[in-house]
Design a protein around this motif. Structure first.
Motif, PDB file in Angstrom:
ATOM      1  N   THR A  59       0.855  -1.180   0.000  1.00 18.37           N
ATOM      2  CA  THR A  59       0.000   0.000   0.000  1.00 18.37           C
ATOM      3  C   THR A  59       0.891   1.230   0.000  1.00 18.37           C
ATOM      4  O   THR A  59       2.029   1.205   0.461  1.00 18.37           O
ATOM      5  CB  THR A  59      -0.919   0.033   1.232  1.00 18.37           C
ATOM      6  N   ASP A  60       0.364   2.299  -0.527  1.00 17.36           N
ATOM      7  CA  ASP A  60       1.125   3.546  -0.616  1.00 17.36           C
ATOM      8  C   ASP A  60       0.135   4.676  -0.815  1.00 17.36           C
ATOM      9  O   ASP A  60      -1.027   4.452  -1.134  1.00 17.36           O
ATOM     10  CB  ASP A  60       2.114   3.478  -1.788  1.00 17.36           C
ATOM     11  N   SER A  61       0.646   5.905  -0.642  1.00 19.21           N
ATOM     12  CA  SER A  61      -0.223   7.055  -0.881  1.00 19.21           C
ATOM     13  C   SER A  61      -0.603   7.163  -2.351  1.00 19.21           C
ATOM     14  O   SER A  61      -1.679   7.647  -2.702  1.00 19.21           O
ATOM     15  CB  SER A  61       0.471   8.340  -0.423  1.00 19.21           C
ATOM     16  N   SER A  62       0.293   6.697  -3.203  1.00 20.34           N
ATOM     17  CA  SER A  62      -0.008   6.681  -4.633  1.00 20.34           C
ATOM     18  C   SER A  62      -0.696   5.370  -5.003  1.00 20.34           C
ATOM     19  O   SER A  62      -0.737   4.423  -4.222  1.00 20.34           O
ATOM     20  CB  SER A  62       1.271   6.849  -5.451  1.00 20.34           C
ATOM     21  N   SER A  63      -1.198   5.304  -6.212  1.00 23.29           N
ATOM     22  CA  SER A  63      -1.932   4.121  -6.660  1.00 23.29           C
ATOM     23  C   SER A  63      -0.984   2.936  -6.844  1.00 23.29           C
ATOM     24  O   SER A  63       0.132   3.077  -7.340  1.00 23.29           O
ATOM     25  CB  SER A  63      -2.643   4.422  -7.972  1.00 23.29           C
ATOM     26  N   VAL A  64      -1.429   1.753  -6.421  1.00 21.75           N
ATOM     27  CA  VAL A  64      -0.673   0.519  -6.601  1.00 21.75           C
ATOM     28  C   VAL A  64      -1.352  -0.278  -7.710  1.00 21.75           C
ATOM     29  O   VAL A  64      -2.510  -0.680  -7.574  1.00 21.75           O
ATOM     30  CB  VAL A  64      -0.625  -0.301  -5.298  1.00 21.75           C
ATOM     31  N   ASN A  65      -0.626  -0.513  -8.800  1.00 25.51           N
ATOM     32  CA  ASN A  65      -1.217  -1.204  -9.942  1.00 25.51           C
ATOM     33  C   ASN A  65      -0.271  -2.268 -10.479  1.00 25.51           C
ATOM     34  O   ASN A  65       0.928  -2.285 -10.164  1.00 25.51           O
ATOM     35  CB  ASN A  65      -1.545  -0.210 -11.068  1.00 25.51           C
ATOM     36  N   ASP A  66      -0.831  -3.161 -11.298  1.00 25.39           N
ATOM     37  CA  ASP A  66      -0.046  -4.159 -12.020  1.00 25.39           C
ATOM     38  C   ASP A  66       0.832  -4.992 -11.095  1.00 25.39           C
ATOM     39  O   ASP A  66       2.028  -5.174 -11.327  1.00 25.39           O
ATOM     40  CB  ASP A  66       0.814  -3.487 -13.094  1.00 25.39           C
ATOM     41  N   LEU A  67       0.238  -5.517 -10.029  1.00 25.36           N
ATOM     42  CA  LEU A  67       0.965  -6.369  -9.091  1.00 25.36           C
ATOM     43  C   LEU A  67       0.981  -7.796  -9.614  1.00 25.36           C
ATOM     44  O   LEU A  67      -0.071  -8.429  -9.737  1.00 25.36           O
ATOM     45  CB  LEU A  67       0.293  -6.339  -7.717  1.00 25.36           C
ATOM     46  N   PRO A  68       2.154  -8.365  -9.930  1.00 27.35           N
ATOM     47  CA  PRO A  68       2.195  -9.771 -10.329  1.00 27.35           C
ATOM     48  C   PRO A  68       1.668 -10.687  -9.229  1.00 27.35           C
ATOM     49  O   PRO A  68       1.738 -10.354  -8.034  1.00 27.35           O
ATOM     50  CB  PRO A  68       3.688 -10.014 -10.585  1.00 27.35           C
ATOM     51  N   VAL A  69       1.159 -11.825  -9.627  1.00 26.52           N
ATOM     52  CA  VAL A  69       0.690 -12.842  -8.685  1.00 26.52           C
ATOM     53  C   VAL A  69       1.879 -13.679  -8.225  1.00 26.52           C
ATOM     54  O   VAL A  69       2.624 -14.215  -9.054  1.00 26.52           O
ATOM     55  CB  VAL A  69      -0.364 -13.743  -9.347  1.00 26.52           C
ATOM     56  N   VAL A  70       2.058 -13.785  -6.913  1.00 29.44           N
ATOM     57  CA  VAL A  70       3.137 -14.603  -6.357  1.00 29.44           C
ATOM     58  C   VAL A  70       2.529 -15.586  -5.367  1.00 29.44           C
ATOM     59  O   VAL A  70       1.958 -15.181  -4.344  1.00 29.44           O
ATOM     60  CB  VAL A  70       4.213 -13.733  -5.673  1.00 29.44           C
ATOM     61  N   LEU A  71       2.642 -16.866  -5.659  1.00 35.97           N
ATOM     62  CA  LEU A  71       2.093 -17.934  -4.816  1.00 35.97           C
ATOM     63  C   LEU A  71       3.177 -18.470  -3.895  1.00 35.97           C
ATOM     64  O   LEU A  71       4.242 -18.881  -4.351  1.00 35.97           O
ATOM     65  CB  LEU A  71       1.552 -19.065  -5.692  1.00 35.97           C
ATOM     66  N   LEU A  72       2.889 -18.472  -2.597  1.00 37.99           N
ATOM     67  CA  LEU A  72       3.798 -19.067  -1.613  1.00 37.99           C
ATOM     68  C   LEU A  72       3.299 -20.469  -1.279  1.00 37.99           C
ATOM     69  O   LEU A  72       2.193 -20.642  -0.761  1.00 37.99           O
ATOM     70  CB  LEU A  72       3.861 -18.202  -0.348  1.00 37.99           C
TER      71      LEU A  72
END
Length: 343
Positions: A59-72
């Motif tokens: 999370t951030d004050s700016s927009s968070v976009n295009d987060l790759p999917v990471v499976l643990l």
């Protein structure tokens, strides 16, 4: 190989160690710290396999976009809650980190926490729904075309099998295809071998693989990580040796209820170990999933010089050195052949 796939053994393989000095400009400008300062998480259920799942994201004050999917992929018998510190720190490198509790029925244990190769595709389909759900905290923020894997112990072996399209008992319920979206994986306490203790070739087809290995690990022995590293067919690949870390350096606590304990004590502080593993995992995934060349260069070339708790980084295998007896045998063989030709 026992059912828990918490391996042990002792075979030494030869590798080259790259510990190169960073160029002054890079050392001055690149920092291995997380990209985001904060994170959040929520719990949901994967409708494709029923797994109760924790999802961590930056999370951030700016927009968070295009987060790759990471499976643990969890270690055998380790509840997802014990990965919260690690997963949240990896997420801050710019990923949606998915941590499910995945059960298999294993006689005589009944339902046990054991990862499977089928989870990769199930998670991609689940996150596609999350990305399109207006009530999801991650609506429109997920890059479902890019997948990375993390894994611990048994889960690390499952991750390697997923990349190599290898189907082994307990890891793979049926033949499967590697998801096309898969770009890289970072695995802790990892090795991959069959029921006859044969280490299997991993045809990774250019998918990046990093093996993070504690030198105090008494469950997944360092020598077996060496043997597995030798089987990774293509670059980028790395074997990162961590000083003072045992098999549970990745979890919130070094003593996980229900899991088989490590006979070796960890000498590195638990929080320091977890942060170290998360940082190198996050950087490697940034390099392979997000084409961050500085992050990948740090893992493969420059980082070991700057990390007191990283013993070595190995990136390429070399042939075993020829023994003295073998060298003499070749010499005498050539001499005998020359004498025959002269006769």
């Amino acid at each position: 190989m026992n059912w828990s796939l918490a391996p042990s053994g002792l075979v030494l393989m030869a590798s080259t160690t790259l510990v190169l000095a960073a160029p002054p400009a890079l050392a001055a400008t690149f920092t291995p710290s997380p990209v985001f300062d904060s994170f959040d998480s929520y719990t949901t259920i994967n409708p494709f396999n029923g797994d109760v799942t924790d999802i961590y994201y930056p999370t951030d004050s700016s927009s968070v976009n295009d987060l790759p999917v990471v499976l643990l992929l969890q270690g055998a018998l380790v509840d997802k809650a014990f990965y919260s510190d690690y997963a949240s720190q990896v997420a801050r490198y710019g990923f949606s980190v998915i941590v499910p509790n995945h059960f298999q029925t294993v006689p005589p244990l009944g339902d046990a926490l054991l990862s499977e190769t089928t989870q990769a595709q199930d998670v991609l389909e689940h996150l596609t729904l999350e990305n399109n759900d207006p009530n999801s905290p991650l609506t429109g923020q997920i890059d479902v075309d890019t997948l990375g894997l993390l894994g611990h112990s048994f889960g690390a072996a499952v991750g390697l099998a997923t990349i190599g399209e290898i189907c082994l008992p307990l890891q793979c319920p049926a033949p499967f295809e590697r998801p096309e979206e898969l770009r890289g994986g970072a695995f802790f306490g990892a090795n991959l071998r069959d029921m006859n203790d044969v280490f299997l070739p991993i045809d990774n087809d250019g998918i990046g693989i990093a093996l993070l290995q504690g030198n105090q690990d008494g469950r997944a022995l360092p020598s077996r990580a060496e043997r597995t590293f030798e089987q990774i067919q293509t670059s980028p690949r790395a074997l990162v040796e961590l000083d003072g870390v045992n098999h549970f350096g990745i979890t919130n606590t070094n003593f996980v209820p229900g899991a088989i304990p490590d006979p070796n004590s960890q000498t590195l502080d638990q929080a320091v170990a977890t942060e170290l593993i998360a940082r190198w995992s996050g950087l490697f995934l940034r390099g392979t999933l997000l084409d961050d060349s500085d992050a990948l260069d740090y893992v493969l070339r420059t980082g070991a010089d700057q990390e007191p708790n990283v013993v070595s980084v190995r990136t390429e295998s070399i042939p075993e050195p020829m023994s003295t007896a073998g060298s003499l045998g070749i010499v005498f063989g050539l001499m005998w052949l020359r004498r025959r030709r002269s006769a």
